[in-house]
Scaffold this active site. Sequence first.
Site, PDB file in Angstrom:
ATOM      1  N   GLN A   1       0.694  -1.189  -0.108  1.00  0.00           N
ATOM      2  CA  GLN A   1      -0.022   0.017  -0.096  1.00  0.00           C
ATOM      3  C   GLN A   1       0.738   1.251   0.004  1.00  0.00           C
ATOM      4  O   GLN A   1       1.191   1.622   1.097  1.00  0.00           O
ATOM      5  CB  GLN A   1      -1.002   0.029   1.111  1.00  0.00           C
ATOM      6  CG  GLN A   1      -1.853   1.107   1.063  1.00  0.00           C
ATOM      7  CD  GLN A   1      -3.035   0.999   2.138  1.00  0.00           C
ATOM      8  OE1 GLN A   1      -3.244   0.264   2.680  1.00  0.00           O
ATOM      9  NE2 GLN A   1      -3.855   2.296   2.233  1.00  0.00           N
ATOM     10  N   PHE A   2       1.261   1.535  -1.283  1.00  0.00           N
ATOM     11  CA  PHE A   2       1.985   2.935  -1.356  1.00  0.00           C
ATOM     12  C   PHE A   2       1.493   4.222  -0.691  1.00  0.00           C
ATOM     13  O   PHE A   2       2.026   4.987  -0.247  1.00  0.00           O
ATOM     14  CB  PHE A   2       2.417   3.156  -2.706  1.00  0.00           C
ATOM     15  CG  PHE A   2       1.592   3.873  -3.576  1.00  0.00           C
ATOM     16  CD1 PHE A   2       1.693   5.179  -3.611  1.00  0.00           C
ATOM     17  CD2 PHE A   2       0.372   3.024  -4.339  1.00  0.00           C
ATOM     18  CE1 PHE A   2       0.427   5.864  -4.526  1.00  0.00           C
ATOM     19  CE2 PHE A   2      -0.729   3.591  -5.009  1.00  0.00           C
ATOM     20  CZ  PHE A   2      -0.540   5.189  -5.096  1.00  0.00           C
ATOM     21  N   THR A   3       0.156   4.154  -0.485  1.00  0.00           N
ATOM     22  CA  THR A   3      -0.498   5.211  -0.077  1.00  0.00           C
ATOM     23  C   THR A   3      -0.097   5.750   1.584  1.00  0.00           C
ATOM     24  O   THR A   3      -0.221   6.745   2.051  1.00  0.00           O
ATOM     25  CB  THR A   3      -2.098   5.220  -0.257  1.00  0.00           C
ATOM     26  OG1 THR A   3      -2.625   4.306   0.493  1.00  0.00           O
ATOM     27  CG2 THR A   3      -2.154   5.348  -1.521  1.00  0.00           C
TER      28      THR A   3
END
Length: 144
Positions: free
Chosen positions: A78-80
Site C-alpha cells: 500500500q504505497f499510500t
Amino acid sequence: MIGLIQRVKWAKVEVDNQTVGEISMGLLVLLGVEQGDDQAKADRLLEKVLNYRVFADEQGKMNLNVQQAGGSLLVVSQFTLAADTQKGLRPSFSRGATPALAQALYDYFHQQAALKIHTQTGRFAADMQVSLQNDGPVTFWLQV
C-alpha cells in the site's frame, strides 16, 4: 518502512474478482515502502510485526504475538501509507520508494515472513479489494 497492522478474525484480498490471498485469524499487514528503505529495515519491521503483542492471553490482556496466538499474516502493498498529507488537500507521494524498489522490498518482506509464519499476499501494484473483519478493532502503525 511502514506497516499498518490490523488484528483480524479473517482477511482476504481479491484481484479481478479472484481471491489471491486469504487468512483466518492473524494480522493484515498493509506495507508501505519509502525512499531510503532497505532489507535491513524490512527485517526490523518484520521482527516487530511478528513479536508485537496484540493478541489476548488467558487473562484477556494483550500479551501474545501472532505466532504465539497461532495466527497468520496477509501482507498487502500500500504505497499510500508513504503519503505526505501535511499540506493542502491532495497527498504527495514524493516520500514513496520507486516502484522497482518498493516491489523488491515487498517481495523480500513477504518471502522472509513465509519462512517464519503462514503468509499470504496481495498482488503488487494491482487494483485490489481487501476485505476483513477487524478484531477489536485493534490497529497499529509500525514504522522503522
